[in-house]
Design a protein around this motif. Structure first.
Motif, PDB file in Angstrom:
ATOM      1  N   LYS A  75      -6.088  31.051  15.540  1.00 43.26           N
ATOM      2  CA  LYS A  75      -5.790  32.394  15.027  1.00 43.26           C
ATOM      3  C   LYS A  75      -6.442  32.620  13.651  1.00 43.26           C
ATOM      4  N   LEU A  76      -7.728  32.285  13.570  1.00 48.26           N
ATOM      5  CA  LEU A  76      -8.449  32.434  12.304  1.00 48.26           C
ATOM      6  C   LEU A  76      -8.475  33.874  11.813  1.00 48.26           C
ATOM      7  N   GLU A  77      -8.586  34.800  12.738  1.00 49.46           N
ATOM      8  CA  GLU A  77      -8.634  36.223  12.353  1.00 49.46           C
ATOM      9  C   GLU A  77      -7.358  36.613  11.612  1.00 49.46           C
ATOM     10  N   GLU A  78      -6.224  36.194  12.122  1.00 47.29           N
ATOM     11  CA  GLU A  78      -4.952  36.526  11.490  1.00 47.29           C
ATOM     12  C   GLU A  78      -4.798  35.811  10.149  1.00 47.29           C
ATOM     13  N   LEU A  79      -5.242  34.549  10.086  1.00 50.35           N
ATOM     14  CA  LEU A  79      -5.126  33.787   8.842  1.00 50.35           C
ATOM     15  C   LEU A  79      -5.945  34.419   7.721  1.00 50.35           C
ATOM     16  N   LEU A  80      -7.181  34.809   8.034  1.00 48.36           N
ATOM     17  CA  LEU A  80      -8.025  35.446   7.026  1.00 48.36           C
ATOM     18  C   LEU A  80      -7.501  36.828   6.668  1.00 48.36           C
ATOM     19  N   GLY A  81      -6.879  37.498   7.627  1.00 49.15           N
ATOM     20  CA  GLY A  81      -6.339  38.822   7.369  1.00 49.15           C
ATOM     21  C   GLY A  81      -5.167  38.824   6.404  1.00 49.15           C
ATOM     22  N   LYS A  82      -4.562  37.651   6.179  1.00 49.42           N
ATOM     23  CA  LYS A  82      -3.432  37.562   5.256  1.00 49.42           C
ATOM     24  C   LYS A  82      -3.874  37.597   3.796  1.00 49.42           C
ATOM     25  N   LEU A  83      -5.139  37.267   3.532  1.00 48.02           N
ATOM     26  CA  LEU A  83      -5.609  37.214   2.143  1.00 48.02           C
ATOM     27  C   LEU A  83      -5.455  38.546   1.408  1.00 48.02           C
ATOM     28  N   GLY A 104     -14.054  41.298   7.719  1.00 49.57           N
ATOM     29  CA  GLY A 104     -15.465  41.445   8.060  1.00 49.57           C
ATOM     30  C   GLY A 104     -16.375  41.184   6.871  1.00 49.57           C
ATOM     31  N   VAL A 105     -15.996  41.696   5.710  1.00 54.57           N
ATOM     32  CA  VAL A 105     -16.792  41.479   4.487  1.00 54.57           C
ATOM     33  C   VAL A 105     -16.762  40.005   4.093  1.00 54.57           C
ATOM     34  N   LEU A 106     -15.596  39.375   4.221  1.00 57.04           N
ATOM     35  CA  LEU A 106     -15.464  37.954   3.891  1.00 57.04           C
ATOM     36  C   LEU A 106     -16.409  37.113   4.752  1.00 57.04           C
ATOM     37  N   ILE A 107     -16.429  37.383   6.045  1.00 63.39           N
ATOM     38  CA  ILE A 107     -17.306  36.629   6.948  1.00 63.39           C
ATOM     39  C   ILE A 107     -18.763  36.898   6.609  1.00 63.39           C
ATOM     40  N   ILE A 199     -21.959  44.475  13.220  1.00 62.12           N
ATOM     41  CA  ILE A 199     -21.409  45.498  14.116  1.00 62.12           C
ATOM     42  C   ILE A 199     -20.010  45.901  13.660  1.00 62.12           C
ATOM     43  N   ARG A 200     -19.263  44.917  13.186  1.00 62.17           N
ATOM     44  CA  ARG A 200     -17.899  45.184  12.717  1.00 62.17           C
ATOM     45  C   ARG A 200     -17.902  45.933  11.388  1.00 62.17           C
ATOM     46  N   VAL A 201     -18.702  45.464  10.431  1.00 61.19           N
ATOM     47  CA  VAL A 201     -18.739  46.087   9.108  1.00 61.19           C
ATOM     48  C   VAL A 201     -19.287  47.513   9.184  1.00 61.19           C
ATOM     49  N   ALA A 202     -20.248  47.733  10.074  1.00 59.16           N
ATOM     50  CA  ALA A 202     -20.811  49.073  10.254  1.00 59.16           C
ATOM     51  C   ALA A 202     -19.881  49.980  11.053  1.00 59.16           C
ATOM     52  N   GLU A 203     -18.723  49.424  11.463  1.00 56.71           N
ATOM     53  CA  GLU A 203     -17.700  50.167  12.189  1.00 56.71           C
ATOM     54  C   GLU A 203     -18.209  50.700  13.527  1.00 56.71           C
ATOM     55  N   ILE A 204     -19.076  49.897  14.157  1.00 51.80           N
ATOM     56  CA  ILE A 204     -19.549  50.245  15.498  1.00 51.80           C
ATOM     57  C   ILE A 204     -18.541  49.789  16.539  1.00 51.80           C
ATOM     58  N   LYS A 205     -18.029  48.560  16.351  1.00 52.49           N
ATOM     59  CA  LYS A 205     -17.063  47.984  17.283  1.00 52.49           C
ATOM     60  C   LYS A 205     -16.234  46.939  16.542  1.00 52.49           C
ATOM     61  N   PRO A 206     -14.887  46.977  16.636  1.00 53.83           N
ATOM     62  CA  PRO A 206     -14.039  46.007  15.928  1.00 53.83           C
ATOM     63  C   PRO A 206     -13.971  44.660  16.649  1.00 53.83           C
ATOM     64  N   ARG A 208     -13.640  40.517  16.828  1.00 53.19           N
ATOM     65  CA  ARG A 208     -12.935  39.457  16.089  1.00 53.19           C
ATOM     66  C   ARG A 208     -13.947  38.364  15.706  1.00 53.19           C
ATOM     67  N   ALA A 209     -14.759  38.668  14.720  1.00 53.75           N
ATOM     68  CA  ALA A 209     -15.867  37.788  14.345  1.00 53.75           C
ATOM     69  C   ALA A 209     -15.406  36.459  13.761  1.00 53.75           C
ATOM     70  N   ALA A 210     -14.243  36.438  13.104  1.00 53.30           N
ATOM     71  CA  ALA A 210     -13.766  35.214  12.457  1.00 53.30           C
ATOM     72  C   ALA A 210     -13.564  34.078  13.454  1.00 53.30           C
ATOM     73  N   SER A 211     -13.260  34.411  14.682  1.00 51.42           N
ATOM     74  CA  SER A 211     -13.002  33.386  15.690  1.00 51.42           C
ATOM     75  C   SER A 211     -14.235  32.553  16.007  1.00 51.42           C
ATOM     76  N   PHE A 212     -15.432  33.077  15.706  1.00 48.64           N
ATOM     77  CA  PHE A 212     -16.664  32.350  15.998  1.00 48.64           C
ATOM     78  C   PHE A 212     -17.064  31.369  14.893  1.00 48.64           C
ATOM     79  N   LEU A 213     -16.372  31.369  13.767  1.00 48.15           N
ATOM     80  CA  LEU A 213     -16.776  30.530  12.633  1.00 48.15           C
ATOM     81  C   LEU A 213     -16.819  29.031  12.953  1.00 48.15           C
ATOM     82  N   PRO A 214     -15.877  28.474  13.762  1.00 51.22           N
ATOM     83  CA  PRO A 214     -15.978  27.040  14.081  1.00 51.22           C
ATOM     84  C   PRO A 214     -17.285  26.660  14.770  1.00 51.22           C
ATOM     85  N   ALA A 215     -17.973  27.622  15.373  1.00 51.66           N
ATOM     86  CA  ALA A 215     -19.237  27.334  16.049  1.00 51.66           C
ATOM     87  C   ALA A 215     -20.279  26.799  15.076  1.00 51.66           C
TER      88      ALA A 215
END
Length: 233
Positions: A75-83, A104-107, A199-206, A208-215
């Motif tokens: 649940k990386l998206e939720e964890l980062l969203g708490k900041l 999105g900006v953090l990533i 795509i997320r920052v430009a508000e094209i489509k929301p 969940r980019a944070a989930s890909f960070l472990p890659a």
């Protein structure tokens, strides 16, 4: 060895975040939002360029699939969203949208291949030129994002510093084992994440980019195994 490149880059993010929040009220909201979306489009362009540098898309895609599963499980998206919520006392209905934009900006700032490779390069060779170049971009980028999101953008410098410092410390173990194809696939993986984040920052489509960070931590060993398997066949 003092990681001056990391210190300068993270310092520029913090400075840009504070300065942008202070100066944001002097600029039209429409202009600030336009520039924020422009950085998202720029991230898409950079991502496409980096994807083209990968030696093979198969290990990159496999790493993203595995990394996405790990990220969703953690649940990386939720964890980062708490900041950003830590600095907001009054909760509003706009909190979710605010957290999504902040994440999105953090990533975008922390996971770019330029910064990650720059941190490892500085740790291995002491050359901080890549991170200093990125620092100039991050200074203006953080200021523009902070004009709409506020001074909490300066907080991004904290996880950015920790990530870069970890790569700086581990670079002596990672880089000697990294082949050209492994580095190329690492850049390609970062390119896909940059594309998704843009795509997320430009508000094209929301997305969940944070989930890909472990890659980013999986792509080099996966690329190495993939190369060994293809050479053996």
């Amino acid at each position: 060895m003092i990681p001056w490149g990391i210190i300068i880059d993270c310092g520029c993010v913090a400075l840009g975040g504070v300065a942008g929040a202070a100066a944001g009220r002097f600029f039209p909201k429409q202009t600030c939002e336009f520039l924020s979306r422009f950085f998202g489009i720029s991230s898409i362009a950079i991502g496409i360029t980096l994807i083209g540098k990968s030696s093979s898309l198969s290990p990159v895609m496999l790493s993203l699939i595995l990394g996405g599963i790990i990220g969703e499980t953690m649940k990386l998206e939720e964890l980062l969203g708490k900041l950003p919520r830590m600095v907001k006392r009054n909760k509003t209905e706009e909190d979710n949208e605010f957290s999504e934009r902040f994440t999105g900006v953090l990533i975008l700032i922390c996971s770019g291949s330029l910064g990650l490779m720059g941190a490892m390069s500085e740790g291995l060779t002491g050359d901080a030129s890549v991170l200093i170049t990125k620092a100039v971009l991050d200074l203006f980028g953080a200021a523009i994002f902070a004009s709409t999101l506020g001074a909490c953008v300066a907080m991004i410098s904290v996880p950015q510093f920790l990530i870069y410092l970890a790569l700086f410390s581990l670079s002596g173990f990672i880089m000697p084992w990294a082949t050209e194809s492994m580095i190329a696939d690492f850049m390609g993986c970062g390119g896909v994440i940059a594309l998704v984040t843009g795509i997320r920052v430009a508000e094209i489509k929301p997305i969940r980019a944070a989930s890909f960070l472990p890659a980013l931590f999986l792509v080099m060993p996966v690329s190495c195994i993939w190369t060994m398997m293809t050479e053996a066949l």
